[in-house]
Design a protein around this motif. Structure first.
Motif, PDB file in Angstrom:
ATOM      1  N   VAL A   1      10.051 -63.191  50.770  1.00 55.33           N
ATOM      2  CA  VAL A   1      10.529 -63.462  49.408  1.00 55.33           C
ATOM      3  C   VAL A   1      11.998 -63.039  49.299  1.00 55.33           C
ATOM      4  O   VAL A   1      12.495 -62.226  50.104  1.00 55.33           O
ATOM      5  N   ASN A   2      12.663 -63.635  48.294  1.00 48.00           N
ATOM      6  CA  ASN A   2      14.068 -63.316  48.026  1.00 48.00           C
ATOM      7  C   ASN A   2      14.938 -63.483  49.265  1.00 48.00           C
ATOM      8  O   ASN A   2      15.634 -62.561  49.727  1.00 48.00           O
ATOM      9  N   ASN A   3      14.863 -64.700  49.809  1.00 49.92           N
ATOM     10  CA  ASN A   3      15.715 -65.063  50.949  1.00 49.92           C
ATOM     11  C   ASN A   3      15.522 -64.129  52.152  1.00 49.92           C
ATOM     12  O   ASN A   3      16.482 -63.735  52.826  1.00 49.92           O
ATOM     13  N   GLN A   4      14.268 -63.782  52.399  1.00 49.92           N
ATOM     14  CA  GLN A   4      13.874 -62.999  53.566  1.00 49.92           C
ATOM     15  C   GLN A   4      14.375 -61.558  53.517  1.00 49.92           C
ATOM     16  O   GLN A   4      14.405 -60.870  54.521  1.00 49.92           O
ATOM     17  N   THR A   5      14.726 -61.124  52.324  1.00 46.86           N
ATOM     18  CA  THR A   5      15.129 -59.723  52.182  1.00 46.86           C
ATOM     19  C   THR A   5      13.941 -58.829  51.844  1.00 46.86           C
ATOM     20  O   THR A   5      14.041 -57.606  51.917  1.00 46.86           O
ATOM     21  N   GLU A   6      12.822 -59.450  51.514  1.00 46.62           N
ATOM     22  CA  GLU A   6      11.602 -58.719  51.186  1.00 46.62           C
ATOM     23  C   GLU A   6      10.415 -59.395  51.870  1.00 46.62           C
ATOM     24  O   GLU A   6      10.452 -60.584  52.212  1.00 46.62           O
ATOM     25  N   ILE A   7       9.366 -58.623  52.046  1.00 45.99           N
ATOM     26  CA  ILE A   7       8.138 -59.166  52.628  1.00 45.99           C
ATOM     27  C   ILE A   7       6.984 -58.802  51.711  1.00 45.99           C
ATOM     28  O   ILE A   7       6.902 -57.664  51.221  1.00 45.99           O
ATOM     29  N   GLN A   8       6.120 -59.760  51.475  1.00 50.50           N
ATOM     30  CA  GLN A   8       4.994 -59.552  50.545  1.00 50.50           C
ATOM     31  C   GLN A   8       3.681 -59.714  51.293  1.00 50.50           C
ATOM     32  O   GLN A   8       3.479 -60.680  52.045  1.00 50.50           O
ATOM     33  N   PHE A   9       2.780 -58.772  51.050  1.00 48.97           N
ATOM     34  CA  PHE A   9       1.445 -58.803  51.658  1.00 48.97           C
ATOM     35  C   PHE A   9       0.440 -59.160  50.579  1.00 48.97           C
ATOM     36  O   PHE A   9       0.308 -58.469  49.567  1.00 48.97           O
ATOM     37  N   ASN A  10      -0.300 -60.273  50.781  1.00 51.80           N
ATOM     38  CA  ASN A  10      -1.330 -60.740  49.845  1.00 51.80           C
ATOM     39  C   ASN A  10      -2.707 -60.571  50.499  1.00 51.80           C
ATOM     40  O   ASN A  10      -2.893 -60.912  51.664  1.00 51.80           O
ATOM     41  N   TYR A  11      -3.662 -60.091  49.723  1.00 50.73           N
ATOM     42  CA  TYR A  11      -4.957 -59.775  50.325  1.00 50.73           C
ATOM     43  C   TYR A  11      -6.079 -59.833  49.286  1.00 50.73           C
ATOM     44  O   TYR A  11      -5.867 -59.630  48.092  1.00 50.73           O
ATOM     45  N   ASP A  12      -7.258 -60.143  49.796  1.00 50.71           N
ATOM     46  CA  ASP A  12      -8.497 -60.133  49.008  1.00 50.71           C
ATOM     47  C   ASP A  12      -9.505 -59.288  49.779  1.00 50.71           C
ATOM     48  O   ASP A  12      -9.861 -59.609  50.918  1.00 50.71           O
ATOM     49  N   VAL A  13      -9.930 -58.188  49.183  1.00 50.73           N
ATOM     50  CA  VAL A  13     -10.878 -57.285  49.828  1.00 50.73           C
ATOM     51  C   VAL A  13     -12.252 -57.445  49.168  1.00 50.73           C
ATOM     52  O   VAL A  13     -12.353 -57.512  47.942  1.00 50.73           O
ATOM     53  N   ASP A  14     -13.282 -57.502  49.986  1.00 48.02           N
ATOM     54  CA  ASP A  14     -14.658 -57.612  49.478  1.00 48.02           C
ATOM     55  C   ASP A  14     -15.493 -56.514  50.126  1.00 48.02           C
ATOM     56  O   ASP A  14     -15.026 -55.788  51.003  1.00 48.02           O
ATOM     57  N   ILE A  15     -16.759 -56.414  49.707  1.00 47.35           N
ATOM     58  CA  ILE A  15     -17.678 -55.414  50.257  1.00 47.35           C
ATOM     59  C   ILE A  15     -19.021 -56.087  50.510  1.00 47.35           C
ATOM     60  O   ILE A  15     -19.417 -57.012  49.784  1.00 47.35           O
ATOM     61  N   ASN A  16     -19.741 -55.635  51.563  1.00 48.78           N
ATOM     62  CA  ASN A  16     -20.940 -56.362  52.001  1.00 48.78           C
ATOM     63  C   ASN A  16     -22.239 -55.782  51.467  1.00 48.78           C
ATOM     64  O   ASN A  16     -23.291 -55.920  52.105  1.00 48.78           O
TER      65      ASN A  16
END
Length: 248
Positions: free
Chosen positions: A151-166
């Protein structure tokens, strides 16, 4: 004793009597000696003895067949040919429908757990009785989905995630997102990091994210850790040699 002269006379005339009656001399003599009369008594006794012997033999034969028939029936069910030995056709006709009664072999039923994966699997059980027991499934969080983006012209990195439980319970989880300089050694501090803590439940579909920035231009190794409510790391994700740019 008064009949003795007559018997004697008859014996003396046995040959003549035999010619007149068409019998043999020896047969006539045997008849007279049996009861003093010419009445075929010896033949009757012989016939009676023969009948008795035949009756006795028939009785023995009946007993023998009574013992053999079940054995022969058993052998016939094994595919052995009995042709010419005995007729095993069921007894009966249109008016009498009764015949042999064939009974299926009885197999004993033994109830128990028949699932190989169960803790109490019973190798001798023939039918399952629903008693199978299983080791409790571990209730742990997991990454249902995840990805990183610049993000922001490669000056930042974003981690997106979905956590579940079994499992059907709610559990507190922690996600750590860290960025290190490439070729960093153990003990080096991260260039930037973020921590996300929240309660997750089975079927949770919420996507969450963390964004890190303020880097100098260069290459970095990025790490993400998933930690359960006991403080144990469940999953580690690594992205190596990620180029990030300094903000103008």
């Amino acid at each position: 004793m008064s009949d003795a002269p007559d018997i004697q006379a008859s014996l003396e005339n046995a040959e003549e009597i035999a010619e007149l009656t068409g019998r043999s001399k020896s047969d006539v003599i045997a008849d007279l000696l049996d009861d003093g009369k010419l009445n075929n008594s010896n033949a009757i006794k012989e016939n009676t003895s023969a009948i008795d012997r035949a009756t006795e033999m028939a009785g023995k034969t009946h007993k023998l067949l009574t013992a053999l028939i079940p054995i022969l029936i058993l052998l016939s069910t094994s595919g052995l040919e009995l042709t010419g030995i005995i007729d095993l056709t069921p007894v009966g006709d249109e008016e009498d429908e009764e015949g042999w009664i064939w009974e299926e072999e009885y197999e004993e039923t033994y109830w128990g757990c028949t699932d190989w994966d169960a803790e109490n699997y019973d190798e001798y059980a023939t039918d399952d009785d629903g008693s199978c027991e299983y080791e409790p499934e571990e209730c742990e969080p997991f990454f249902y989905d995840n990805y990183t983006v610049y993000v922001n012209n490669q000056t930042e990195i974003q981690f997106n995630y979905d956590v579940d439980i079994n499992c059907d319970e709610e559990q507190e989880v922690e996600v750590q997102f860290l960025v290190y300089k490439t070729n960093s050694t153990n003990g080096d501090m991260p260039e930037n990091y973020s921590i996300d803590i929240w309660n997750v439940y089975n079927g949770d579909t919420e996507y969450r994210n963390m964004t890190l920035g303020n880097f100098t231009t260069g290459y970095y190794d990025v790490y993400a850790y998933l930690i359960n409510d006991d403080g144990e790391m469940i999953k580690e994700l690594i992205w190596s040699d990620i180029e990030l740019l300094a903000r103008d």
